[in-house]
Scaffold this active site. Structure first.
Site, PDB file in Angstrom:
ATOM      1  N   LYS A 175       0.837  -0.920   0.170  1.00  0.00           N
ATOM      2  CA  LYS A 175       0.202   0.253  -0.189  1.00  0.00           C
ATOM      3  C   LYS A 175       0.783   1.362  -0.109  1.00  0.00           C
ATOM      4  O   LYS A 175       2.322   1.015   1.204  1.00  0.00           O
ATOM      5  CB  LYS A 175      -0.859  -0.219   1.353  1.00  0.00           C
ATOM      6  CG  LYS A 175      -1.601   1.655   1.428  1.00  0.00           C
ATOM      7  CD  LYS A 175      -2.481   1.107   2.068  1.00  0.00           C
ATOM      8  CE  LYS A 175      -3.362   2.320   2.790  1.00  0.00           C
ATOM      9  NZ  LYS A 175      -4.686   2.367   3.443  1.00  0.00           N
ATOM     10  N   LYS A 220      -1.925  -1.309  -3.673  1.00  0.00           N
ATOM     11  CA  LYS A 220      -2.799  -0.503  -3.775  1.00  0.00           C
ATOM     12  C   LYS A 220      -2.081   1.088  -3.907  1.00  0.00           C
ATOM     13  O   LYS A 220      -0.634   1.004  -2.943  1.00  0.00           O
ATOM     14  CB  LYS A 220      -3.503  -0.233  -2.311  1.00  0.00           C
ATOM     15  CG  LYS A 220      -4.309   0.716  -2.176  1.00  0.00           C
ATOM     16  CD  LYS A 220      -5.028   0.683  -0.870  1.00  0.00           C
ATOM     17  CE  LYS A 220      -5.803   2.044  -0.529  1.00  0.00           C
ATOM     18  NZ  LYS A 220      -5.768   2.046   1.401  1.00  0.00           N
TER      19      LYS A 220
HETATM   20  C1  PBG Z   1      -7.658   3.502   5.779  1.00  0.00           C
HETATM   21  C2  PBG Z   1      -7.895   3.041   4.315  1.00  0.00           C
HETATM   22  C3  PBG Z   1      -7.786   4.444   3.028  1.00  0.00           C
HETATM   23  C4  PBG Z   1      -8.699   3.662   2.268  1.00  0.00           C
HETATM   24  C5  PBG Z   1      -8.174   2.101   2.188  1.00  0.00           C
HETATM   25  N1  PBG Z   1      -8.003   1.713   4.042  1.00  0.00           N
HETATM   26  C6  PBG Z   1      -6.605   5.955   3.287  1.00  0.00           C
HETATM   27  C7  PBG Z   1      -6.025   5.614   3.958  1.00  0.00           C
HETATM   28  O1  PBG Z   1      -4.823   4.809   3.807  1.00  0.00           O
HETATM   29  O2  PBG Z   1      -5.313   6.548   3.791  1.00  0.00           O
HETATM   30  C8  PBG Z   1      -7.954   4.351   0.848  1.00  0.00           C
HETATM   31  C9  PBG Z   1      -8.577   3.510  -0.653  1.00  0.00           C
HETATM   32  C10 PBG Z   1      -9.711   4.491  -0.907  1.00  0.00           C
HETATM   33  O3  PBG Z   1      -8.130   5.345  -1.337  1.00  0.00           O
HETATM   34  O4  PBG Z   1     -10.527   3.976  -1.882  1.00  0.00           O
HETATM   35  N2  PBG Z   1      -6.630   2.381   6.270  1.00  0.00           N
END
Ligand code: PBG
Length: 338
Positions: A208, A264
């Site tokens: 991520k 992601k």
């Molecule tokens: C939180 C989380 C996030 C997303 C999924 N879980 C945001 C972040 O890490 O700030 C993002 C998903 C998206 O942008 O569609 N941990």
């Protein structure tokens, strides 16, 4: 003048003519390499305490769903043939604190939502994020160190493990740690097993990235800080420059017991999806995040892109790169063919 030279132009001597396989729609369908079925798509769904459907302005067509309508909504998603739902709560800001205590409330919004979906659509797979950002006043995915300048990895992991067990008890099929703390997959696996939840799976947010594309999501769950620069999660989310490091994260999540490995965002990280697919036998998922969705919708609203064509091409590209499963805000619309 010789007759042939006049009426027929010279033909190339070409034993290889790839265009033969593109000649008709039927032939193209026959030789198509990547396909996409709704069963491979997971719909992220925002929930809230209110009574009405609440549109999320930065995610056209996406609503925060009230609990009273969630069961019927998920039954419809299941009827569309989708592979599951990923639940994300927008909690009452009054319930937030620096330690994200609401995450361990056994009657929290998301846990009530899980129970609702399980009773309405018992066989529809439910995924739930394990991270503290919907619950903390500062918006970080974990609790902060005493100095307050970083997340406290190990204390956060202990909370996430408890949070995962509560989610398993409520009936999720997969917990999805999205926090990027070190060691969390192993600790969560052991906690689930110790509590008798051997059957609850772990979809790990393995790679991520600290991306600029999460903005609309932070609007949707209310974790955005207003009037301040966007929150940096760079001490825990990955540096967008790094590919080898994603393999390192994958080996760790794999050895700690993750059932599904996720990348992601998706479209900007197709190379990461492809490397992960090449190096593991476990299913690989990709999250086409909120900013990717918003970008396509915004260009389409201006008439600059064709929404359906751009959407379908983006999803197919993610499949072609090697994702077995895609989390996407387009899931329901794609399955409806709209
Ligand atoms: C939180 C989380 C996030 C997303 C999924 N879980 C945001 C972040 O890490 O700030 C993002 C998903 C998206 O942008 O569609 N941990």
């Amino acid at each position: 003048m010789p007759k042939a030279a006049k009426s027929a132009p010279a033909r190339l001597v070409l034993p290889q003519r790839p265009r033969r396989l593109r000649r008709t729609a039927a032939i193209r369908a026959l030789v198509r390499e990547a396909r996409l079925s709704p069963a491979q798509l997971i719909q992220p769904v925002f929930i809230h305490e209110g009574k009405e459907l609440e549109p999320v302005p930065s995610l056209p067509g996406i609503f925060r769903i009230p609990l009273a309508r969630l069961g019927a909504y998920c039954r419809d998603l299941q009827k569309l043939g989708l592979g599951g739902v990923a639940l994300f709560p927008k909690i009452d800001p009054k319930r937030k604190d620096a330690l994200g205590r609401e995450a361990l409330n056994p009657n929290s919004l998301v846990l009530r939502a899980v129970r609702e979906v399980k009773s309405a659509a018992p066989n529809f797979p439910i995924f739930a994020d394990i991270a503290l950002d919907p619950y903390t006043t500062h918006g970080h995915d974990g609790i902060l160190t005493k100095r307050g300048d970083d997340v406290d990895n190990d204390r956060t992991v202990a909370i996430l493990a408890k949070m995962a067990v509560l989610h398993a008890q409520a009936g999720v099929d997969f917990v999805a740690p999205s926090d990027m703390m070190d060691g969390r997959v192993g600790v969560i696996r052991r906690a689930l097993d110790a509590a008798g939840h051997e059957e609850t799976g772990i979809l790990a947010y393995t790679a991520k990235y600290a991306s600029a594309y999460y903005g609309p999501f932070r609007d949707a769950v209310g974790s955005k800080r207003t009037g301040q620069p966007p929150l940096s999660k760079a001490t825990y989310q990955m540096d967008p420059a790094n590919r080898r490091e994603a393999m390192r994260e994958a080996i760790l999540d794999w050895s700690e017991g993750a059932d599904i490995l996720m990348v992601k965002p998706a479209l900007l990280y197709l190379d990461i999806i492809a490397s992960l697919r090449a190096h593991t036998h476990r299913p690989v998922a990709a999250y086409q995040v909120s900013g990717e969705y918003a970008q396509i919708c915004a260009a389409a609203e201006r008439g600059w892109l064709d929404l359906r064509a751009a959407r379908d091409e983006s999803l197919l590209a993610i499949r072609r790169a090697g994702a077995d499963i895609i989390l996407t805000y387009f899931a329901a619309a794609y399955a409806k063919g709209q």
